[in-house]
Motif scaffolding. Structure first.
Motif, PDB file in Angstrom:
ATOM      1  N   PHE A 128       5.169  12.686 -11.383  1.00  0.00           N
ATOM      2  CA  PHE A 128       5.809  14.030 -11.356  1.00  0.00           C
ATOM      3  C   PHE A 128       7.400  13.908 -11.481  1.00  0.00           C
ATOM      4  CE2 PHE A 128       2.396  14.263  -8.186  1.00  0.00           C
ATOM      5  CZ  PHE A 128       1.684  15.462  -8.950  1.00  0.00           C
ATOM      6  N   ASP A 129       7.871  12.807 -12.304  1.00  0.00           N
ATOM      7  CA  ASP A 129       9.126  12.724 -12.937  1.00  0.00           C
ATOM      8  C   ASP A 129      10.208  12.785 -11.808  1.00  0.00           C
ATOM      9  OD1 ASP A 129      10.996  11.986 -15.053  1.00  0.00           O
ATOM     10  OD2 ASP A 129      10.878  14.011 -15.895  1.00  0.00           O
ATOM     11  N   LEU A 130       9.997  12.184 -10.399  1.00  0.00           N
ATOM     12  CA  LEU A 130      10.952  12.181  -9.783  1.00  0.00           C
ATOM     13  C   LEU A 130      11.716  10.981  -9.573  1.00  0.00           C
ATOM     14  CD1 LEU A 130       8.675  13.809  -7.034  1.00  0.00           C
ATOM     15  CD2 LEU A 130      10.489  14.975  -8.265  1.00  0.00           C
ATOM     16  N   PHE A 131      12.887  10.650 -10.113  1.00  0.00           N
ATOM     17  CA  PHE A 131      13.658   9.703 -10.305  1.00  0.00           C
ATOM     18  C   PHE A 131      13.842   8.808  -9.250  1.00  0.00           C
ATOM     19  CE2 PHE A 131      17.388   6.998 -11.169  1.00  0.00           C
ATOM     20  CZ  PHE A 131      17.271   6.515 -12.750  1.00  0.00           C
ATOM     21  N   PRO A 132      14.087   9.149  -8.041  1.00  0.00           N
ATOM     22  CA  PRO A 132      14.486   8.497  -6.795  1.00  0.00           C
ATOM     23  C   PRO A 132      13.365   8.012  -6.184  1.00  0.00           C
ATOM     24  CG  PRO A 132      15.778  10.508  -6.396  1.00  0.00           C
ATOM     25  CD  PRO A 132      14.942  10.749  -7.770  1.00  0.00           C
ATOM     26  N   LEU A 133      12.209   8.770  -6.110  1.00  0.00           N
ATOM     27  CA  LEU A 133      10.936   8.498  -5.683  1.00  0.00           C
ATOM     28  C   LEU A 133      10.582   7.068  -6.373  1.00  0.00           C
ATOM     29  CD1 LEU A 133       9.454   9.428  -3.094  1.00  0.00           C
ATOM     30  CD2 LEU A 133       8.153  10.870  -4.853  1.00  0.00           C
ATOM     31  N   SER A 134      10.514   7.209  -7.741  1.00  0.00           N
ATOM     32  CA  SER A 134       9.980   6.164  -8.467  1.00  0.00           C
ATOM     33  C   SER A 134      10.761   4.930  -8.526  1.00  0.00           C
ATOM     34  CB  SER A 134       9.645   6.660  -9.830  1.00  0.00           C
ATOM     35  OG  SER A 134      11.093   6.834 -10.501  1.00  0.00           O
ATOM     36  N   VAL A 135      11.904   5.009  -8.388  1.00  0.00           N
ATOM     37  CA  VAL A 135      12.904   3.870  -8.266  1.00  0.00           C
ATOM     38  C   VAL A 135      12.692   3.319  -6.650  1.00  0.00           C
ATOM     39  CG1 VAL A 135      15.186   2.819  -7.862  1.00  0.00           C
ATOM     40  CG2 VAL A 135      14.563   4.437  -9.677  1.00  0.00           C
ATOM     41  N   GLY A 136      12.356   4.032  -5.846  1.00  0.00           N
ATOM     42  CA  GLY A 136      12.547   3.461  -4.309  1.00  0.00           C
ATOM     43  C   GLY A 136      10.953   2.733  -3.990  1.00  0.00           C
TER      44      GLY A 136
ATOM     45  N   ALA B 205       0.646  -1.373  -0.036  1.00  0.00           N
ATOM     46  CA  ALA B 205       0.053  -0.043  -0.106  1.00  0.00           C
ATOM     47  C   ALA B 205       0.779   1.348  -0.321  1.00  0.00           C
ATOM     48  CB  ALA B 205      -0.873  -0.061   1.250  1.00  0.00           C
ATOM     49  N   LEU B 206       2.213   1.268   0.365  1.00  0.00           N
ATOM     50  CA  LEU B 206       3.073   2.295   0.368  1.00  0.00           C
ATOM     51  C   LEU B 206       3.615   2.396  -0.928  1.00  0.00           C
ATOM     52  CD1 LEU B 206       4.515   2.281   4.334  1.00  0.00           C
ATOM     53  CD2 LEU B 206       3.024   3.958   2.997  1.00  0.00           C
ATOM     54  N   GLY B 207       4.098   1.258  -1.307  1.00  0.00           N
ATOM     55  CA  GLY B 207       5.025   1.363  -2.688  1.00  0.00           C
ATOM     56  C   GLY B 207       4.190   1.675  -3.851  1.00  0.00           C
ATOM     57  N   ILE B 208       2.865   1.507  -4.004  1.00  0.00           N
ATOM     58  CA  ILE B 208       2.186   1.905  -4.894  1.00  0.00           C
ATOM     59  C   ILE B 208       1.902   3.375  -5.038  1.00  0.00           C
ATOM     60  CG2 ILE B 208      -0.231   1.943  -6.305  1.00  0.00           C
ATOM     61  CD1 ILE B 208      -0.338  -0.830  -5.268  1.00  0.00           C
ATOM     62  N   PRO B 209       1.642   4.305  -4.204  1.00  0.00           N
ATOM     63  CA  PRO B 209       1.621   5.622  -4.334  1.00  0.00           C
ATOM     64  C   PRO B 209       2.949   6.397  -4.430  1.00  0.00           C
ATOM     65  CG  PRO B 209       0.676   5.031  -2.041  1.00  0.00           C
ATOM     66  CD  PRO B 209       1.014   3.764  -2.786  1.00  0.00           C
ATOM     67  N   ILE B 210       3.890   5.823  -3.511  1.00  0.00           N
ATOM     68  CA  ILE B 210       5.271   6.163  -3.783  1.00  0.00           C
ATOM     69  C   ILE B 210       5.841   6.221  -5.355  1.00  0.00           C
ATOM     70  CG2 ILE B 210       7.536   6.061  -3.251  1.00  0.00           C
ATOM     71  CD1 ILE B 210       6.584   5.367  -0.288  1.00  0.00           C
ATOM     72  N   ALA B 211       5.607   5.037  -5.757  1.00  0.00           N
ATOM     73  CA  ALA B 211       6.345   4.841  -7.262  1.00  0.00           C
ATOM     74  C   ALA B 211       5.227   5.748  -8.248  1.00  0.00           C
ATOM     75  CB  ALA B 211       6.106   3.269  -7.808  1.00  0.00           C
ATOM     76  N   GLU B 212       3.890   5.584  -8.002  1.00  0.00           N
ATOM     77  CA  GLU B 212       2.909   6.498  -8.764  1.00  0.00           C
ATOM     78  C   GLU B 212       3.304   7.945  -8.621  1.00  0.00           C
ATOM     79  OE1 GLU B 212      -1.791   6.997  -8.472  1.00  0.00           O
ATOM     80  OE2 GLU B 212      -1.000   4.888  -8.570  1.00  0.00           O
ATOM     81  N   LEU B 213       3.620   8.272  -7.727  1.00  0.00           N
ATOM     82  CA  LEU B 213       4.065  10.038  -7.335  1.00  0.00           C
ATOM     83  C   LEU B 213       5.358  10.274  -8.183  1.00  0.00           C
ATOM     84  CD1 LEU B 213       3.110  10.733  -3.772  1.00  0.00           C
ATOM     85  CD2 LEU B 213       1.883  11.872  -6.008  1.00  0.00           C
ATOM     86  N   GLY B 214       6.302   9.367  -8.005  1.00  0.00           N
ATOM     87  CA  GLY B 214       7.525   9.370  -8.670  1.00  0.00           C
ATOM     88  C   GLY B 214       7.527   9.385 -10.140  1.00  0.00           C
ATOM     89  N   ILE B 215       6.636   8.646 -10.628  1.00  0.00           N
ATOM     90  CA  ILE B 215       6.310   8.342 -12.049  1.00  0.00           C
ATOM     91  C   ILE B 215       5.818   9.559 -12.711  1.00  0.00           C
ATOM     92  CG2 ILE B 215       5.474   7.056 -13.921  1.00  0.00           C
ATOM     93  CD1 ILE B 215       6.334   4.603 -12.535  1.00  0.00           C
TER      94      ILE B 215
ATOM     95  N   VAL C  83      16.159   1.475 -14.446  1.00  0.00           N
ATOM     96  CA  VAL C  83      17.045   1.196 -13.512  1.00  0.00           C
ATOM     97  C   VAL C  83      16.565   0.352 -12.401  1.00  0.00           C
ATOM     98  CG1 VAL C  83      18.161   2.575 -11.527  1.00  0.00           C
ATOM     99  CG2 VAL C  83      18.405   3.289 -13.938  1.00  0.00           C
ATOM    100  N   THR C  84      15.257   0.634 -11.991  1.00  0.00           N
ATOM    101  CA  THR C  84      14.619  -0.331 -11.000  1.00  0.00           C
ATOM    102  C   THR C  84      14.650  -1.822 -11.517  1.00  0.00           C
ATOM    103  OG1 THR C  84      13.073   1.430 -10.454  1.00  0.00           O
ATOM    104  CG2 THR C  84      12.452  -0.654  -9.730  1.00  0.00           C
ATOM    105  N   GLY C  85      14.265  -2.041 -12.786  1.00  0.00           N
ATOM    106  CA  GLY C  85      14.514  -3.682 -13.195  1.00  0.00           C
ATOM    107  C   GLY C  85      15.759  -3.981 -13.080  1.00  0.00           C
ATOM    108  N   VAL C  86      16.810  -3.329 -13.358  1.00  0.00           N
ATOM    109  CA  VAL C  86      18.241  -3.851 -13.286  1.00  0.00           C
ATOM    110  C   VAL C  86      18.513  -4.003 -11.975  1.00  0.00           C
ATOM    111  CG1 VAL C  86      20.464  -2.975 -13.645  1.00  0.00           C
ATOM    112  CG2 VAL C  86      18.961  -2.613 -15.634  1.00  0.00           C
ATOM    113  N   LEU C  87      17.978  -3.163 -10.840  1.00  0.00           N
ATOM    114  CA  LEU C  87      18.571  -3.247  -9.477  1.00  0.00           C
ATOM    115  C   LEU C  87      17.779  -4.556  -9.102  1.00  0.00           C
ATOM    116  CD1 LEU C  87      18.261   0.261  -8.225  1.00  0.00           C
ATOM    117  CD2 LEU C  87      20.191  -1.154  -8.407  1.00  0.00           C
TER     118      LEU C  87
END
Length: 121
Positions: A34-42, A22-32, A98-102
């Protein structure tokens, strides 16, 4: 008559994974979004790791590492589609790649180095 049929004291009653999903979905969604690289990867790492953990806990997979590898390949495909097609979402696609590679590296390391030995109590 048993008040809670099917439940026993030997089984854990709650799982930690749903809150992380439940935390991962909105964090990734916000990062993607609003184009926030570290937030979307995390957020994507948190989401995919939690999904593979819940799949292993539910008994759908024997090891969470292979499920993590499958999720990584899916993310790599989505990232390539974002970055190298007419969608023209290059930095968002790079974050997903980058997330996929990690996750591939993490899944390979987990499969190679993590043993299934239960800790001594």
């Amino acid at each position: 008559m048993d008040e809670q049929p099917g439940l026993s004291e030997q089984y854990r009653m709650a799982s930690p994974w749903p809150i992380f999903i439940a935390l991962g979905i909105p964090i990734a969604e916000l990062g993607i979004l609003f184009d926030l690289f570290p937030l979307s990867v995390g957020g994507l790492i948190l989401f995919c790791g939690s999904v593979s953990g819940i799949l292993q806990e539910a008994g759908y997979v024997e090891s969470p590492w292979r499920a993590l590898g499958v999720l990584a390949v899916v993310l790599l495909g989505i990232g390539v589609a974002f970055a190298f097609t007419d969608l023209n979402l290059v930095t968002r696609g790079y974050a997903i790649i980058v997330t996929g590679v990690l996750l591939v590296v993490g899944a390979a390391a987990g499969e190679l180095f993590v043993t299934d030995d239960a800790p001594a109590v």
